[in-house]
Design a protein around this motif. Sequence first.
Motif, mmCIF file in Angstrom:
data_model
loop_
_atom_site.group_PDB
_atom_site.id
_atom_site.type_symbol
_atom_site.label_atom_id
_atom_site.label_comp_id
_atom_site.label_asym_id
_atom_site.label_seq_id
_atom_site.Cartn_x
_atom_site.Cartn_y
_atom_site.Cartn_z
ATOM 1 N N GLU A 1 4.283 9.830 -8.111
ATOM 2 C CA GLU A 1 2.835 9.761 -8.162
ATOM 3 C C GLU A 1 2.360 8.354 -7.777
ATOM 4 O O GLU A 1 3.061 7.371 -8.020
ATOM 5 C CB GLU A 1 2.333 10.092 -9.564
ATOM 6 N N PRO A 2 1.165 8.241 -7.199
ATOM 7 C CA PRO A 2 0.619 6.912 -6.915
ATOM 8 C C PRO A 2 0.460 6.091 -8.188
ATOM 9 O O PRO A 2 0.418 6.642 -9.293
ATOM 10 C CB PRO A 2 -0.750 7.217 -6.284
ATOM 11 N N ASP A 3 0.379 4.789 -8.031
ATOM 12 C CA ASP A 3 0.181 3.905 -9.178
ATOM 13 C C ASP A 3 -1.089 4.287 -9.923
ATOM 14 O O ASP A 3 -2.076 4.729 -9.329
ATOM 15 C CB ASP A 3 0.064 2.447 -8.714
ATOM 16 N N LEU B 1 -5.078 5.719 -8.936
ATOM 17 C CA LEU B 1 -5.646 6.969 -9.442
ATOM 18 C C LEU B 1 -6.965 6.698 -10.156
ATOM 19 O O LEU B 1 -7.927 7.452 -10.039
ATOM 20 C CB LEU B 1 -4.656 7.655 -10.375
ATOM 21 N N ALA B 2 -6.997 5.582 -10.911
ATOM 22 C CA ALA B 2 -8.211 5.229 -11.643
ATOM 23 C C ALA B 2 -9.370 4.924 -10.703
ATOM 24 O O ALA B 2 -10.538 5.151 -11.028
ATOM 25 C CB ALA B 2 -7.945 4.028 -12.543
ATOM 26 N N GLU B 3 -9.026 4.431 -9.497
ATOM 27 C CA GLU B 3 -10.060 4.098 -8.517
ATOM 28 C C GLU B 3 -10.337 5.244 -7.560
ATOM 29 O O GLU B 3 -11.123 5.125 -6.622
ATOM 30 C CB GLU B 3 -9.628 2.872 -7.721
ATOM 31 N N GLY B 4 -9.656 6.381 -7.775
ATOM 32 C CA GLY B 4 -9.856 7.528 -6.920
ATOM 33 C C GLY B 4 -9.207 7.410 -5.566
ATOM 34 O O GLY B 4 -9.606 8.071 -4.614
ATOM 35 N N ILE B 5 -8.157 6.569 -5.459
ATOM 36 C CA ILE B 5 -7.444 6.361 -4.197
ATOM 37 C C ILE B 5 -6.100 7.063 -4.289
ATOM 38 O O ILE B 5 -5.376 6.928 -5.271
ATOM 39 C CB ILE B 5 -7.222 4.866 -3.933
ATOM 40 N N ASN B 6 -5.749 7.803 -3.254
ATOM 41 C CA ASN B 6 -4.412 8.449 -3.257
ATOM 42 C C ASN B 6 -3.899 8.521 -1.825
ATOM 43 O O ASN B 6 -4.492 8.037 -0.924
ATOM 44 C CB ASN B 6 -4.479 9.839 -3.894
ATOM 45 N N ALA C 1 0.827 -1.210 0.000
ATOM 46 C CA ALA C 1 0.000 0.000 0.000
ATOM 47 C C ALA C 1 0.860 1.258 0.000
ATOM 48 O O ALA C 1 0.546 2.236 -0.694
ATOM 49 C CB ALA C 1 -0.927 -0.004 1.213
ATOM 50 N N LEU C 2 1.949 1.255 0.770
ATOM 51 C CA LEU C 2 2.843 2.414 0.812
ATOM 52 C C LEU C 2 3.548 2.617 -0.525
ATOM 53 O O LEU C 2 3.628 3.743 -1.041
ATOM 54 C CB LEU C 2 3.877 2.244 1.926
ATOM 55 N N VAL C 3 4.074 1.531 -1.097
ATOM 56 C CA VAL C 3 4.790 1.629 -2.379
ATOM 57 C C VAL C 3 3.848 2.104 -3.471
ATOM 58 O O VAL C 3 4.201 2.973 -4.289
ATOM 59 C CB VAL C 3 5.425 0.276 -2.754
ATOM 60 N N SER C 4 2.635 1.583 -3.502
ATOM 61 C CA SER C 4 1.684 1.976 -4.550
ATOM 62 C C SER C 4 1.269 3.436 -4.427
ATOM 63 O O SER C 4 0.820 4.042 -5.405
ATOM 64 C CB SER C 4 0.449 1.074 -4.505
ATOM 65 N N ARG C 5 1.456 4.030 -3.252
ATOM 66 C CA ARG C 5 1.136 5.447 -3.056
ATOM 67 C C ARG C 5 2.329 6.354 -3.293
ATOM 68 O O ARG C 5 2.271 7.543 -3.003
ATOM 69 C CB ARG C 5 0.553 5.651 -1.655
ATOM 70 N N GLY C 6 3.406 5.787 -3.793
ATOM 71 C CA GLY C 6 4.541 6.599 -4.203
ATOM 72 C C GLY C 6 5.676 6.711 -3.212
ATOM 73 O O GLY C 6 6.658 7.406 -3.459
ATOM 74 N N TYR C 7 5.586 6.017 -2.079
ATOM 75 C CA TYR C 7 6.646 6.078 -1.078
ATOM 76 C C TYR C 7 7.701 5.012 -1.343
ATOM 77 O O TYR C 7 7.392 3.913 -1.799
ATOM 78 C CB TYR C 7 6.073 5.879 0.334
ATOM 79 N N LYS C 8 8.925 5.353 -1.056
ATOM 80 C CA LYS C 8 9.974 4.349 -1.047
ATOM 81 C C LYS C 8 9.949 3.650 0.302
ATOM 82 O O LYS C 8 9.770 4.295 1.342
ATOM 83 C CB LYS C 8 11.342 4.982 -1.301
#
Length: 399
Positions: free
Chosen positions: A388-390, A394-399, A38-45
Amino acid sequence: MTIGVCGPVDLNILEWELKGTNFPVTNAFPLTSHFINALVSRGYKVIAYTNSGAIDKPLAYETENLKVYVSQQLPQPGRRFFKFEIAELQNQIEQHPADFIVAFWSYEYAAAALKTGIPMVVSLHDVALQILLNHRDLFRLVRWGINYYVVTKAKYLIANSEYTYGQLSKKEKVKTRTIANFYPHDFEATIKQPVVKGNYLITTSMGFGRRKNVHQALRAFAILRKRFPTLEYQLLGAGMEENGEAHEFARKHKLEDGVLFLGPLPFEEVLQRIAAAKVLLHPSREESFGMVVLEAMVTGTAVVAGKRSGFIPHLLNYGKAGLLCDILSPEDIANHVAKLLTDKSLREEMERNARIYAKANYSEEVIITKHLEYYSKILGKPLVPEREPDSRLLAEGIN
């Protein structure tokens, strides 16, 4: 912003470029891996620190956005107060530091992170005292001692439920925020469709001790088997394998009829079996949260669990999202399971209510947002992801 995660990690369910690698067996807990994903998909290392009893030297797996460092665990760590494991984990963290660390559990992983001095929070996923009271042995006593050190020394804590929070002292509560466990946003997509319900109950349990209470579930199934002679009971998890503790107990007490002792299985297979079961029976006496119950709720399987089993009544919305019974009474367990087996409309109502309640309260989107907001408050600054998030989020409106 690089976030460190120190805890038991299932390397096989991490979503990264190395997926499919022949990883060593680790001390795995699926939720930690879902949290990392979840963290990686939101753009965090993310840097993950975990350990394994199947290696003879530290291992490193590195990609651009996720790095995993696996330290060694020696046999019988409790007899050495986990000193070797804590030192090895601490060494990995100091060699590969993150900006902020989330430590899962209040044991060796949290103790190692505390010793580095890096800003951190400890995420509590059980109640050490309750476990010790249910399993009065040296190992649990050592774990309780480590827990006492961690919750005393840590500046910030997360309790995974109101029940866990309620077990803390007044002083500990002041530095604790309650943030529940969650299920991943693509959880339902991992279930192979269409799901055809089998004629079986299922229990998945990590252990056959007093706290997990599987022996009463076996007695309850023997009662059910007389009424439903073709019904099966699948037992999954550590101690549930053929000729394991549960099987030995069942054999001794002539409770084997109709029971499949399947033991530990890959996470994806466990989910598929839960989804295809008529009922998930969760006989545990005490749970700080109850991840397997949440998994059943999301996958569409009705649940029978204990009305006084820690957080379980709250998780099942006090009987609206699953049936609650006296888990110490085989007869009461059997009666509640029989209600679901014979009343399809009731079973479907429980399944429907459970999905709605789970999505509203325990989805990844809801819970990860709470985590990130708390980390920002601890650090006194906004958390800025590296990218940027995956696109799928973004397509699902999750950020």
